[in-house]
Design a protein around this motif. Structure first.
Motif, PDB file in Angstrom:
ATOM      1  N   ALA A 399       0.826  -1.255   0.112  1.00 54.81           N
ATOM      2  CA  ALA A 399       0.006  -0.042  -0.001  1.00 54.81           C
ATOM      3  C   ALA A 399       0.810   1.297  -0.032  1.00 54.81           C
ATOM      4  CB  ALA A 399      -1.051  -0.060   1.285  1.00 54.81           C
ATOM      5  N   THR A 400       2.007   1.198   0.644  1.00 57.39           N
ATOM      6  CA  THR A 400       3.009   2.330   0.743  1.00 57.39           C
ATOM      7  C   THR A 400       3.647   2.693  -0.727  1.00 57.39           C
ATOM      8  OG1 THR A 400       3.513   1.689   2.950  1.00 57.39           O
ATOM      9  CG2 THR A 400       4.934   3.249   1.894  1.00 57.39           C
ATOM     10  N   VAL A 401       3.778   1.573  -1.369  1.00 53.93           N
ATOM     11  CA  VAL A 401       4.118   1.846  -2.808  1.00 53.93           C
ATOM     12  C   VAL A 401       3.285   2.663  -3.499  1.00 53.93           C
ATOM     13  CG1 VAL A 401       4.804   0.873  -4.814  1.00 53.93           C
ATOM     14  CG2 VAL A 401       5.900  -0.227  -2.554  1.00 53.93           C
ATOM     15  N   ASN A 402       2.099   2.241  -3.491  1.00 53.45           N
ATOM     16  CA  ASN A 402       0.859   3.169  -4.071  1.00 53.45           C
ATOM     17  C   ASN A 402       0.836   4.420  -3.682  1.00 53.45           C
ATOM     18  OD1 ASN A 402       0.422   0.770  -5.565  1.00 53.45           O
ATOM     19  ND2 ASN A 402      -0.985  -0.093  -4.257  1.00 53.45           N
ATOM     20  N   ARG A 403       1.084   4.510  -2.236  1.00 55.77           N
ATOM     21  CA  ARG A 403       0.783   5.859  -1.726  1.00 55.77           C
ATOM     22  C   ARG A 403       1.982   6.833  -2.089  1.00 55.77           C
ATOM     23  NH1 ARG A 403      -2.215   9.712   0.468  1.00 55.77           N
ATOM     24  NH2 ARG A 403      -1.370  10.767   2.406  1.00 55.77           N
ATOM     25  N   ILE A 404       2.993   6.137  -2.033  1.00 54.47           N
ATOM     26  CA  ILE A 404       4.350   6.967  -2.444  1.00 54.47           C
ATOM     27  C   ILE A 404       4.129   7.694  -3.655  1.00 54.47           C
ATOM     28  CG2 ILE A 404       6.791   6.957  -2.998  1.00 54.47           C
ATOM     29  CD1 ILE A 404       6.263   6.863  -0.049  1.00 54.47           C
ATOM     30  N   ALA A 405       3.764   7.001  -4.607  1.00 58.81           N
ATOM     31  CA  ALA A 405       3.497   7.720  -5.908  1.00 58.81           C
ATOM     32  C   ALA A 405       2.397   8.814  -5.741  1.00 58.81           C
ATOM     33  CB  ALA A 405       2.918   6.610  -6.932  1.00 58.81           C
ATOM     34  N   LYS A 406       1.517   8.734  -5.020  1.00 59.64           N
ATOM     35  CA  LYS A 406       0.478   9.752  -4.919  1.00 59.64           C
ATOM     36  C   LYS A 406       1.353  10.985  -4.184  1.00 59.64           C
ATOM     37  CE  LYS A 406      -3.989  10.702  -3.363  1.00 59.64           C
ATOM     38  NZ  LYS A 406      -3.829  12.015  -2.594  1.00 59.64           N
ATOM     39  N   VAL A 407       1.913  10.571  -3.005  1.00 58.20           N
ATOM     40  CA  VAL A 407       2.607  11.590  -2.264  1.00 58.20           C
ATOM     41  C   VAL A 407       3.575  12.311  -2.940  1.00 58.20           C
ATOM     42  CG1 VAL A 407       4.112  11.890  -0.461  1.00 58.20           C
ATOM     43  CG2 VAL A 407       2.137  10.515  -0.244  1.00 58.20           C
ATOM     44  N   GLU A 408       4.460  11.650  -4.014  1.00 51.14           N
ATOM     45  CA  GLU A 408       5.115  12.301  -4.786  1.00 51.14           C
ATOM     46  C   GLU A 408       4.760  13.364  -5.585  1.00 51.14           C
ATOM     47  OE1 GLU A 408       9.351  13.026  -6.115  1.00 51.14           O
ATOM     48  OE2 GLU A 408       8.477  11.583  -4.437  1.00 51.14           O
ATOM     49  N   ASP A 409       3.553  13.075  -6.163  1.00 53.28           N
ATOM     50  CA  ASP A 409       2.885  13.993  -6.845  1.00 53.28           C
ATOM     51  C   ASP A 409       2.374  14.953  -6.230  1.00 53.28           C
ATOM     52  OD1 ASP A 409       3.325  12.249  -9.096  1.00 53.28           O
ATOM     53  OD2 ASP A 409       1.252  11.311  -8.670  1.00 53.28           O
ATOM     54  N   ASP A 410       1.923  14.767  -5.045  1.00 58.29           N
ATOM     55  CA  ASP A 410       1.256  15.873  -4.035  1.00 58.29           C
ATOM     56  C   ASP A 410       2.443  16.628  -3.562  1.00 58.29           C
ATOM     57  OD1 ASP A 410      -1.076  14.793  -4.337  1.00 58.29           O
ATOM     58  OD2 ASP A 410      -1.034  13.546  -2.309  1.00 58.29           O
ATOM     59  N   CYS A 411       3.695  16.195  -3.361  1.00 56.69           N
ATOM     60  CA  CYS A 411       4.642  16.898  -3.015  1.00 56.69           C
ATOM     61  C   CYS A 411       5.444  17.786  -4.238  1.00 56.69           C
ATOM     62  CB  CYS A 411       5.999  15.984  -2.615  1.00 56.69           C
ATOM     63  SG  CYS A 411       6.088  15.141  -0.878  1.00 56.69           S
ATOM     64  N   ASN A 412       5.201  17.306  -5.400  1.00 52.09           N
ATOM     65  CA  ASN A 412       5.589  18.450  -6.415  1.00 52.09           C
ATOM     66  C   ASN A 412       4.624  19.288  -6.506  1.00 52.09           C
ATOM     67  OD1 ASN A 412       7.580  16.576  -7.231  1.00 52.09           O
ATOM     68  ND2 ASN A 412       6.518  15.295  -8.358  1.00 52.09           N
ATOM     69  N   LYS A 413       3.468  19.080  -6.325  1.00 53.13           N
ATOM     70  CA  LYS A 413       2.357  20.064  -6.523  1.00 53.13           C
ATOM     71  C   LYS A 413       2.633  21.301  -5.215  1.00 53.13           C
ATOM     72  CE  LYS A 413      -1.241  17.358  -8.829  1.00 53.13           C
ATOM     73  NZ  LYS A 413      -2.631  16.606  -8.306  1.00 53.13           N
ATOM     74  N   MET A 414       3.000  20.523  -4.189  1.00 54.26           N
ATOM     75  CA  MET A 414       3.165  21.428  -2.844  1.00 54.26           C
ATOM     76  C   MET A 414       4.278  22.276  -3.108  1.00 54.26           C
ATOM     77  SD  MET A 414       3.766  20.138   1.090  1.00 54.26           S
ATOM     78  CE  MET A 414       4.997  19.456   0.711  1.00 54.26           C
ATOM     79  N   MET A 415       5.190  21.660  -3.720  1.00 57.56           N
ATOM     80  CA  MET A 415       6.685  22.649  -3.923  1.00 57.56           C
ATOM     81  C   MET A 415       6.238  23.678  -4.791  1.00 57.56           C
ATOM     82  SD  MET A 415       9.637  19.668  -3.977  1.00 57.56           S
ATOM     83  CE  MET A 415      10.974  20.716  -4.320  1.00 57.56           C
ATOM     84  N   GLU A 416       5.313  23.197  -6.016  1.00 53.97           N
ATOM     85  CA  GLU A 416       5.104  24.399  -6.939  1.00 53.97           C
ATOM     86  C   GLU A 416       4.087  25.466  -6.211  1.00 53.97           C
ATOM     87  OE1 GLU A 416       6.038  24.776  -9.885  1.00 53.97           O
ATOM     88  OE2 GLU A 416       7.224  23.112 -10.206  1.00 53.97           O
ATOM     89  N   LEU A 417       3.247  25.061  -5.352  1.00 53.80           N
ATOM     90  CA  LEU A 417       2.773  26.081  -4.460  1.00 53.80           C
ATOM     91  C   LEU A 417       3.409  26.926  -3.629  1.00 53.80           C
ATOM     92  CD1 LEU A 417      -0.705  23.559  -3.687  1.00 53.80           C
ATOM     93  CD2 LEU A 417      -0.513  25.667  -5.457  1.00 53.80           C
ATOM     94  N   THR A 418       4.553  26.179  -3.045  1.00 49.76           N
ATOM     95  CA  THR A 418       5.356  26.817  -1.966  1.00 49.76           C
ATOM     96  C   THR A 418       6.090  27.981  -2.877  1.00 49.76           C
ATOM     97  OG1 THR A 418       5.374  25.049  -0.727  1.00 49.76           O
ATOM     98  CG2 THR A 418       7.105  26.488  -0.462  1.00 49.76           C
ATOM     99  N   LYS A 419       6.582  27.491  -3.940  1.00 47.39           N
ATOM    100  CA  LYS A 419       7.161  28.646  -4.681  1.00 47.39           C
ATOM    101  C   LYS A 419       6.299  29.550  -5.488  1.00 47.39           C
ATOM    102  CE  LYS A 419      10.516  25.454  -6.758  1.00 47.39           C
ATOM    103  NZ  LYS A 419      11.077  24.659  -8.264  1.00 47.39           N
ATOM    104  N   GLN A 420       4.907  29.258  -5.517  1.00 47.03           N
ATOM    105  CA  GLN A 420       4.138  30.523  -5.774  1.00 47.03           C
ATOM    106  C   GLN A 420       3.860  31.289  -4.659  1.00 47.03           C
ATOM    107  OE1 GLN A 420       0.691  28.470  -7.528  1.00 47.03           O
ATOM    108  NE2 GLN A 420       1.897  27.588  -9.323  1.00 47.03           N
ATOM    109  N   ALA A 421       3.767  30.744  -3.325  1.00 41.70           N
ATOM    110  CA  ALA A 421       3.515  31.421  -2.039  1.00 41.70           C
ATOM    111  C   ALA A 421       4.463  32.218  -1.840  1.00 41.70           C
ATOM    112  CB  ALA A 421       3.097  30.454  -1.097  1.00 41.70           C
ATOM    113  N   GLU A 422       6.065  31.824  -2.208  1.00 46.24           N
ATOM    114  CA  GLU A 422       6.959  32.568  -1.900  1.00 46.24           C
ATOM    115  C   GLU A 422       6.995  33.951  -2.660  1.00 46.24           C
ATOM    116  OE1 GLU A 422      10.215  30.049  -2.096  1.00 46.24           O
ATOM    117  OE2 GLU A 422       9.915  29.116  -0.185  1.00 46.24           O
ATOM    118  N   ALA A 423       6.716  33.511  -4.149  1.00 44.03           N
ATOM    119  CA  ALA A 423       6.804  34.634  -5.061  1.00 44.03           C
ATOM    120  C   ALA A 423       5.643  35.615  -4.559  1.00 44.03           C
ATOM    121  CB  ALA A 423       6.574  34.121  -6.487  1.00 44.03           C
ATOM    122  N   ALA A 424       4.557  35.116  -4.190  1.00 46.33           N
ATOM    123  CA  ALA A 424       3.367  36.020  -3.751  1.00 46.33           C
ATOM    124  C   ALA A 424       3.976  36.703  -2.401  1.00 46.33           C
ATOM    125  CB  ALA A 424       2.070  35.404  -3.483  1.00 46.33           C
TER     126      ALA A 424
END
Length: 1012
Positions: A399-424
């Motif tokens: 289950a973790t293997v499947n979760r990791i893939a989703k978390v990795e996508d969420d982390c990438n999205k979160m990093m993008e949102l973090t960059k946008q928040a810092e820029a904002a």
């Protein structure tokens, strides 16, 4: 290795979920996730992210085919199945081994007890053989008969617990058989027939036995214990087993045992222990033949093995019953069972060896458990549990293997949102700075023009309109500043500075801001700093000034009569001294009005409940500041929301007094930044007292000496002028007199305080000390005008070499102007309150230097002084905004200055490159292309270069307008005095700062430091 990866992934998954929950909680204001947790998780997350990256790259990546995952999962299941089986086998073997140890311990215990008791019986039988040798063969006639023997053996039977009976047989040669049989009265019987045909004890009749056959010698039993008396007359040599035993006994000299046999009468298995009885003492090394020749008889003990072992086992009660077998293993191929049965359900058997003293015969004890071994439930449950856990871990891993893939996508999205928040956030900060500058700039232009318009010829209605517009503009600027500060606090971008500043000078600046409003209302406004507070501190003067301004602004807004009193002292003074305590008596207040007890405002401070936190040897300075007023007070129901942003006591407050309701909220945040606390006490219709603490760092007198001199240059020069003078203050109120003494003493003047004119005349009449000035409180002057006039007349009549100057300390300039007595007195100079060092020094200096020029009206003093200072001075104004240039130029030209305007920093550098004719420069801070800080640095570098060349003779003084040291005064023009970072101005080479639009009093304070 796989377990490590699983543990890392599970902790990483938990970490990410925790961070998400803490982030959401922080957005809604949840205080449960504290900063400490973020610090701990920050270190864990760094390691976790690295492990997660490698894990996802090599294991969790979607590049790995699904078949590999299935093979890995299948290998995991098989591996742990084998491990669980091994664990079961291992734990089962451990249980079996423990069962063996228990059985061995119990078997050894029984064998040892049986052997010990047998040895006791054997030793006693041997002792009886010696007794018989002594009394049977050593006495003539014999001292022992059957009756004596039977009685003795019966009484000593307790010493032989394992014997069933004892008998004695004597050696009889064939030649003496007939005589022996006559003497005994019975015939020697044979034993072998009885051995071949055993009989029951009830059928036994010794008379029916056959006589012993003829042989060389006989060994008949002559004495026997009553229980085995049936063996008397039996010939031991007629039996095969007995014959071998008695011969071995005579040859060895030790006890010998027979093989197990059925005992007469009882028909039970037993053995006979036989000892030879010798007729003389034999040496230890006697030969077998010598022993046989010396043998007179044989003493034997009968052992009923079955009954004896059974009795022993009953003595050893045990929770776990075991089965015991006793065997004679002399013949290993055909062992003889002496006790026990073979019925047992347990295949486990242990053997303990028995030693009964006969080396020829071997005996063993075999022990078994009576019941079957229990099921190994511990081994079963443990192995199954481990297998279940391994399967669950495998499922979690999958289950973790499947979760990791989703978390990795969420982390990438979160990093993008973090960059946008810092820029904002960066954009927001830039927007705040731009808006702050762009809004303040036109507002300063409006206020400056209104200020210039006020000094033109206007009628009463026009002047009222202008003042209303100016007040509205100042209120708008204040609102803008508060909203911007609140935005900075919410974004966490507000950080305190650590610069050196003069606390008393900061408080004087704040007093100057509210002096006009206080005089218009007739409210007493005063500041008192206790002596133990250091002159110079290290901290954030701008934020400290902002807190004081907010608190005093609220007090001015809600106070219509009475006073506003600001006190500053050390926390140690509050803890150790009673002098600083405020009592609710009118005579102990500044204006005589009752006030709220300030002690209640700091009652809940942690600083007072933890006195050990303040170390006397520390560099930290703990200040406590109280702002006391006699205003309307705060209603009880509104007090809990005083520090809530944008909350006011009621809707009518905003309409009546104005304001946004965020000043106190900002003050509380600023106090927290200074590691302090803030609280208040308020009584409706009496007043309020706000108290806060702040932590600063002490500054030595030698540190930053240049900056200290720049800040206090004017005050120090004036202080040196008045140092050594004596002044007399006439004031009946102790608190107000203390405030007056504090400000006058700051100029180096020795002060005496009296409460009446009579006491004042008495002190002035004393010729020992010359009084240079007399300062009379307006309340004393107005109380009795006749006494006041009489005091002036008597003062003139006193024969003094130097007549003291008389000053009137007036809280409201209107009352002093309207008073005919005041305006008619020629030598009476009015000093307006609130008192502060610069204004007091200027008033005293003008009166002491030019006492005959009359008393200028209030407000004329700074203007006249500024005109005298700026008249004919050539001043450069640098600002990129034309409105600001026009406002600043108009303000300076009003005082007679020759003004040159510049719109950029580069142009200012060219104009101020030595040699030049400018006396001073007013520089805006925020300008395009090059700001005021950078322009000032380059100007100072240019001046330093010229000064060095003059010093080394590269340039002549004549070519540089006869100036040896070039340093043009540069003053920063800021949009807001309260929030100006003047320390940064000093750091880049500026000499001070002034607000936009120019205030006459502050402008006078700054330029008086350079122009005289």
């Amino acid at each position: 290795m796989l377990c490590c990866w699983i543990a890392c992934m599970m902790s990483m998954n938990c970490l990410i979920n925790c961070q998400f929950s803490c982030t959401e909680a922080s957005l809604v204001g949840d205080s449960g996730c504290t900063e400490m947790w973020f610090k701990v998780w920050d270190k864990i997350s760094t390691c976790g992210l690295k492990l997660h990256h490698h894990y996802y790259q090599f294991i969790g990546s979607t590049r790995v085919s699904e078949s590999w995952w299935r093979k890995l999962l299948l290998s995991w299941v098989i591996c742990w199945t084998v491990v669980s089986i091994w664990i079961f086998c291992y734990m089962n073997s451990q249980a079996t081994e423990k069962r063996k140890e228990t059985l061995a311990s119990m078997c050894d215990e029984r064998a040892r007890m049986l052997q010990d008791q047998f040895n006791v019986s054997m030793n006693h039988i041997q002792a009886m053989s010696i007794l018989i040798s002594t009394f049977q063969h050593g006495k003539n006639p014999s001292a022992i008969d059957q009756t004596t023997f039977a009685r003795y053996t019966e009484r000593t039977a307790f010493e032989r617990p394992l014997t069933s009976g004892v008998a004695y047989a004597v050696r009889v040669p064939h030649s003496e058989r007939e005589q022996f049989e006559k003497h005994q009265g019975w015939t020697i019987k044979r034993m072998d027939t009885l051995e071949q045909n055993p009989v029951h004890k009830d059928d036994y009749n010794p008379d029916l036995l056959e006589p012993s056959p003829v042989q060389e010698e006989y060994v008949p039993v002559i004495f026997a214990q009553d229980i085995i008396s049936h063996v008397i007359s039996m010939d031991l040599l007629s039996g095969k087993e007995d014959r071998e035993n008695v011969l071995r006994a005579s040859k060895s000299g030790k006890g010998v045992l027979t093989a197990p046999f059925r005992l007469l009468k009882t028909n039970c298995l037993g053995v006979i222990l036989t000892f030879a009885v010798y007729n003389r003492d034999l040496p230890l090394n006697a030969t077998p033949n010598e022993r046989v020749q010396a043998t007179d008889g044989y003493l034997g003990g009968v052992f009923d093995v079955e009954s004896l072992v059974e009795k022993l086992l009953h003595q050893l009660a045990s929770k776990q019953t075991i089965l015991v077998n006793v065997l004679d293993t002399t013949n290993q191929s055909h062992p003889i069972s002496m006790y026990g049965s073979n019925a047992s359900d347990d295949g486990l058997e242990l053997v303990s060896y028995l030693n009964f003293g006969d080396p020829f015969r071997k005996h063993e004890m075999h022990c078994r458990f009576k019941q079957k071994p229990p099921w190994p439930w511990l081994a079963i449950t443990t192995s199954i549990g481990i297998l279940v856990i391994a399967l669950l871990v495998g499922h979690i891993f999958h289950a973790t293997v499947n979760r990791i893939a989703k978390v990795e996508d969420d982390c990438n999205k979160m990093m993008e949102l973090t960059k946008q928040a810092e820029a904002a956030d960066v954009a927001k900060s830039q927007f705040l700075a731009t808006v702050s500058h762009e809004i303040r700039t036109p507002m300063n232009g409006v206020l400056g023009m209104l200020h210039m318009l006020m000094v033109t010829d206007l009628d009463v209605r026009q002047l009222d309109y202008v003042r209303t517009a100016q007040a509205s503009g100042k209120a708008l600027v204040t609102l803008i500043n508060e909203v911007l500060d609140q935005a900075k606090i919410e974004s966490g971008n507000l950080e305190p500075e650590g610069v050196q500043f003069d606390l008393r000078a900061v408080l004087d600046d704040v007093l100057s801001l509210f002096s006009g409003k206080a005089q218009d209302k007739g409210v007493e406004l005063a500041v008192y700093v206790y002596d133990r507070v250091p002159e110079m501190l290290i901290g954030d003067p701008g934020r400290f000034r902002q807190i004081i301004t907010n608190l005093m602004g609220n007090s001015i807004k809600f106070t219509e009569k009475g006073h506003i009193h600001v006190t500053v002292h050390l926390v140690e003074e509050v803890i150790d001294s009673i002098e600083v305590e405020t009592k609710l008596l009118p005579k102990n207040t500044l204006s005589g009005f009752p006030v709220a007890d300030r002690r209640q405002s700091w009652k809940g401070f942690r600083t007072f409940s933890q006195e050990e936190s303040i170390h006397p040897l520390s560099d930290s300075i703990h200040l406590i500041v109280s702002v006391e007023d006699t205003g309307e007070g705060i209603p009880i129901e509104a007090q809990p929301r005083v520090f809530t942003p944008f909350m006011q006591v009621g809707p009518s407050i905003s309409r009546t007094h104005g304001g946004t309701g965020i000043g106190l909220s900002i003050s509380k945040c600023l106090v927290s930044l200074m590691k302090g606390e803030i609280s208040f006490v308020s009584i409706p219709k009496i007043g309020s007292t706000f108290t806060f603490t702040a932590v600063f760092t002490s500054s030595s007198s030698s540190s930053k000496e240049y900056k200290s001199q720049q800040i206090n240059n004017h005050t120090n020069s004036v202080s040196s002028e008045f140092r050594g003078m004596r002044a007399l203050v006439v004031d009946p109120r102790p608190v107000r007199a203390k405030v007056s003494r504090y400000h006058i003493q700051r100029l180096g003047i020795h002060v005496e305080v009296v409460s009446t004119f009579k006491q004042g005349l008495s002190i002035i009449s004393q010729r020992s000390n010359v009084t240079h000035m007399v300062l009379i409180e307006q309340e004393v002057w107005d109380r009795d005008l006749n006494s006041s006039s009489l005091f002036i007349n008597n003062l003139e009549k006193i024969d003094l070499s130097t007549s003291p100057k008389v000053f009137l300390l007036s809280n409201s300039i209107r009352s002093s102007r309207a008073n005919p007595t005041t305006s008619g007195v020629c030598n009476l100079t009015v000093i307006p309150k609130p008192l502060r060092a610069s204004m007091l020094a200027a008033s005293l200096q003008r009166a002491m230097d030019d006492g005959n020029k009359g008393n200028p009206c209030y407000g004329e003093l700074p203007s006249l002084s500024l005109r005298s200072l700026l008249l004919g001075r050539k001043i450069l104004i640098v600002d990129d905004n034309n409105v600001n240039l026009k406002v600043a130029a108009g303000a300076l030209k009003k005082y007679g200055a020759d003004v040159v305007s510049s719109s950029s920093g580069m142009e200012a550098i060219e104009l101020l490159t030595p040699p030049h004719q400018f006396d001073a420069c007013f520089m805006d801070i925020q300008m395009p292309e090059m700001d005021g800080f950078e322009a000032t640095k380059r100007i100072r570098d240019s001046e330093q270069n010229i000064n060095n060349r003059i010093h080394f003779g590269e340039l002549s003084v004549q070519t540089c307008n006869n100036v040896l040291n070039w340093h043009v005064p540069i003053l920063a023009m800021t949009a807001d005095v309260i929030r100006a970072t003047h320390e940064e101005c000093l750091r880049c080479g500026m000499d001070g700062y002034v607000s936009k639009p120019f205030e006459a009093e502050q402008l006078y304070q700054e330029v008086s430091r350079f122009f005289h």
